[in-house]
Scaffold this motif. Structure first.
Motif, PDB file in Angstrom:
ATOM      1  N   THR A  93       6.869   9.791   5.576  1.00  0.00           N
ATOM      2  CA  THR A  93       6.230  10.620   6.358  1.00  0.00           C
ATOM      3  C   THR A  93       6.683  10.913   7.999  1.00  0.00           C
ATOM      4  O   THR A  93       6.865   9.865   8.461  1.00  0.00           O
ATOM      5  CB  THR A  93       4.503  10.119   6.656  1.00  0.00           C
ATOM      6  OG1 THR A  93       3.917   9.931   5.235  1.00  0.00           O
ATOM      7  CG2 THR A  93       3.894  10.866   7.342  1.00  0.00           C
ATOM      8  N   GLU A  94       6.928  12.013   8.074  1.00  0.00           N
ATOM      9  CA  GLU A  94       7.675  12.169   9.539  1.00  0.00           C
ATOM     10  C   GLU A  94       6.250  12.474  10.327  1.00  0.00           C
ATOM     11  O   GLU A  94       5.256  13.054  10.031  1.00  0.00           O
ATOM     12  CB  GLU A  94       8.584  13.378   9.416  1.00  0.00           C
ATOM     13  CG  GLU A  94       9.604  13.216   8.989  1.00  0.00           C
ATOM     14  CD  GLU A  94      10.644  14.533   8.697  1.00  0.00           C
ATOM     15  OE1 GLU A  94      10.212  15.749   9.309  1.00  0.00           O
ATOM     16  OE2 GLU A  94      11.774  14.524   8.213  1.00  0.00           O
ATOM     17  N   LYS A 106       0.722  -1.123  -0.109  1.00  0.00           N
ATOM     18  CA  LYS A 106      -0.078  -0.019   0.165  1.00  0.00           C
ATOM     19  C   LYS A 106       0.857   1.343   0.007  1.00  0.00           C
ATOM     20  O   LYS A 106       0.566   2.192  -0.778  1.00  0.00           O
ATOM     21  CB  LYS A 106      -0.822  -0.026   1.412  1.00  0.00           C
ATOM     22  CG  LYS A 106      -1.818  -1.073   1.320  1.00  0.00           C
ATOM     23  CD  LYS A 106      -2.577  -1.066   2.538  1.00  0.00           C
ATOM     24  CE  LYS A 106      -2.078  -0.781   4.019  1.00  0.00           C
ATOM     25  NZ  LYS A 106      -1.469  -2.047   4.371  1.00  0.00           N
ATOM     26  N   SER A 107       1.588   1.381   0.887  1.00  0.00           N
ATOM     27  CA  SER A 107       2.686   2.575   1.020  1.00  0.00           C
ATOM     28  C   SER A 107       3.401   2.903  -0.153  1.00  0.00           C
ATOM     29  O   SER A 107       3.299   4.181  -0.687  1.00  0.00           O
ATOM     30  CB  SER A 107       3.522   2.528   2.303  1.00  0.00           C
ATOM     31  OG  SER A 107       2.846   2.089   3.197  1.00  0.00           O
ATOM     32  N   THR A 108       3.832   1.874  -0.677  1.00  0.00           N
ATOM     33  CA  THR A 108       4.912   2.022  -2.109  1.00  0.00           C
ATOM     34  C   THR A 108       3.927   2.530  -3.025  1.00  0.00           C
ATOM     35  O   THR A 108       4.346   3.493  -3.830  1.00  0.00           O
ATOM     36  CB  THR A 108       5.662   0.670  -2.641  1.00  0.00           C
ATOM     37  OG1 THR A 108       6.197  -0.116  -1.331  1.00  0.00           O
ATOM     38  CG2 THR A 108       6.358   0.696  -3.570  1.00  0.00           C
ATOM     39  N   LEU A 109       2.627   1.838  -3.435  1.00  0.00           N
ATOM     40  CA  LEU A 109       1.838   2.713  -4.438  1.00  0.00           C
ATOM     41  C   LEU A 109       1.380   3.792  -4.097  1.00  0.00           C
ATOM     42  O   LEU A 109       1.309   4.590  -4.825  1.00  0.00           O
ATOM     43  CB  LEU A 109       0.845   1.487  -4.679  1.00  0.00           C
ATOM     44  CG  LEU A 109      -0.226   1.851  -5.627  1.00  0.00           C
ATOM     45  CD1 LEU A 109       0.618   1.927  -7.012  1.00  0.00           C
ATOM     46  CD2 LEU A 109      -1.359   0.799  -5.917  1.00  0.00           C
ATOM     47  N   ALA A 110       0.875   3.888  -2.877  1.00  0.00           N
ATOM     48  CA  ALA A 110       0.473   5.274  -2.336  1.00  0.00           C
ATOM     49  C   ALA A 110       1.285   6.422  -2.733  1.00  0.00           C
ATOM     50  O   ALA A 110       0.973   7.506  -3.194  1.00  0.00           O
ATOM     51  CB  ALA A 110      -0.207   5.191  -1.154  1.00  0.00           C
ATOM     52  N   LYS A 111       2.365   6.011  -2.426  1.00  0.00           N
ATOM     53  CA  LYS A 111       3.422   7.171  -2.452  1.00  0.00           C
ATOM     54  C   LYS A 111       3.903   7.555  -3.826  1.00  0.00           C
ATOM     55  O   LYS A 111       4.040   8.588  -4.440  1.00  0.00           O
ATOM     56  CB  LYS A 111       5.001   6.832  -1.545  1.00  0.00           C
ATOM     57  CG  LYS A 111       4.732   6.898  -0.161  1.00  0.00           C
ATOM     58  CD  LYS A 111       6.098   6.683   0.447  1.00  0.00           C
ATOM     59  CE  LYS A 111       6.093   6.173   1.743  1.00  0.00           C
ATOM     60  NZ  LYS A 111       7.245   5.541   2.195  1.00  0.00           N
ATOM     61  N   PRO A 135       4.604  14.970   5.290  1.00  0.00           N
ATOM     62  CA  PRO A 135       5.334  14.013   4.013  1.00  0.00           C
ATOM     63  C   PRO A 135       6.617  15.004   3.836  1.00  0.00           C
ATOM     64  O   PRO A 135       6.607  16.021   3.265  1.00  0.00           O
ATOM     65  CB  PRO A 135       4.259  14.358   3.138  1.00  0.00           C
ATOM     66  CG  PRO A 135       3.027  14.952   3.527  1.00  0.00           C
ATOM     67  CD  PRO A 135       3.380  15.504   4.819  1.00  0.00           C
ATOM     68  N   ARG A 136       7.735  13.999   3.750  1.00  0.00           N
ATOM     69  CA  ARG A 136       8.854  14.871   3.404  1.00  0.00           C
ATOM     70  C   ARG A 136      10.074  13.627   2.610  1.00  0.00           C
ATOM     71  O   ARG A 136       9.855  12.518   3.497  1.00  0.00           O
ATOM     72  CB  ARG A 136       9.700  15.262   4.734  1.00  0.00           C
ATOM     73  CG  ARG A 136      10.250  16.766   4.672  1.00  0.00           C
ATOM     74  CD  ARG A 136      10.581  17.233   6.103  1.00  0.00           C
ATOM     75  NE  ARG A 136       9.581  18.263   6.485  1.00  0.00           N
ATOM     76  CZ  ARG A 136       9.452  18.701   7.627  1.00  0.00           C
ATOM     77  NH1 ARG A 136      10.014  18.135   8.699  1.00  0.00           N
ATOM     78  NH2 ARG A 136       8.608  19.540   8.004  1.00  0.00           N
TER      79      ARG A 136
END
Ligand code: DC
Length: 226
Positions: free
Chosen positions: A76-77, A17-22, A71-72
């Motif tokens: 995400t920080e 999810k994270s890889t695709l969402a980013k 988001p940086r």
């Protein structure tokens, strides 16, 4: 003015999810919202206070938390009550407790409220377990990701290796299986595929291929709007 677009992605741990969402967020200039990071931050704060097994205290933390996501550089920080927990929330201690914190209805209510506020005035790609079913049931594009347990454990092992956490694949697999069970069997907002979600098995396709599927959908929406 064009309507704001919400792309919501759900799926189990390690499904990608994270890889695709980013990737989507980067490509389209959308805000990336990692809802799991929010549950993790509440969990990290409760662990720090030694109150993670005390439901009333966890609820109190969620209600009073000053929770901020920045988001940086593709990451995400995460800050809770002024404390940077970006690395801490990925630890095995937090990963082992976060599903228990996530079953608490009052905690979910609080975090869902924040998630809707964040998405109120911008285009977002949001990912989690209930973003397509509960948080944004009217999302413009809904995606459900899945992948083999072996693939998912390998991905998480890679994340832990990058953190030099010294974990092995069998510990990670156990953690994922336990979390899957709690996340999908809980009473409130369990992980499940929304009827109108596009299902993608990420075991054997590349992120660019996944991205293409989503970009086609975005084009379809835009052509309907124009
Ligand atoms: O996506 P993740 O592994 O960082 O999520 C951590 C945990 O947070 C996950 O095991 C269940 C919970 N979670 C949830 O209950 N609802 C969400 N929308 C996102 C995460």
């Amino acid at each position: 003015m064009l309507k704001k677009i919400i792309i919501a992605i759900d799926g189990p741990a390690g499904s990608g999810k994270s890889t695709l969402a980013k990737k989507i967020a980067e490509k389209l200039g959308f805000m990336y919202l990692d809802t799991g990071a929010m549950y993790r931050a509440i969990t990290a704060e409760a662990i720090k206070n030694n109150t993670v097994d005390d439901i009333n205290n966890v609820i109190k933390i969620s209600r009073n938390a000053d929770l901020r996501l920045f988001p940086r550089n593709g990451k995400t920080e995460v800050f809770i009550n002024g404390r940077d927990v970006t690395t801490e929330i990925r630890s095995i201690e937090v990963s082992s407790k976060v599903s228990e914190v996530s079953v608490i209805p009052e905690v979910r209510e609080e975090l869902v409220r924040m998630q809707r506020l964040i998405a109120a005035d911008q285009n977002v790609v949001v990912e989690g377990r209930d973003t397509t079913t509960v948080v944004f049931p009217n999302a413009d594009i809904k995606v459900f990701l899945k992948a083999d347990i072996e693939k998912r454990a390998e991905r998480r092992l890679k994340d832990f290796n990058e953190m030099k956490a010294g974990l092995n694949i069998s510990d990670i697999k156990k953690n994922i299986i336990k979390r899957d069970k709690i996340d999908s069997e809980r009473e409130v907002s369990p992980l499940k595929k929304a009827k109108d979600a596009i299902e993608i098995d990420t075991s054997n396709i590349t992120v660019d291929e996944e991205l293409d599927i989503i970009l086609k959908k975005v084009k379809e929406i835009k052509s309907v709007e124009n």
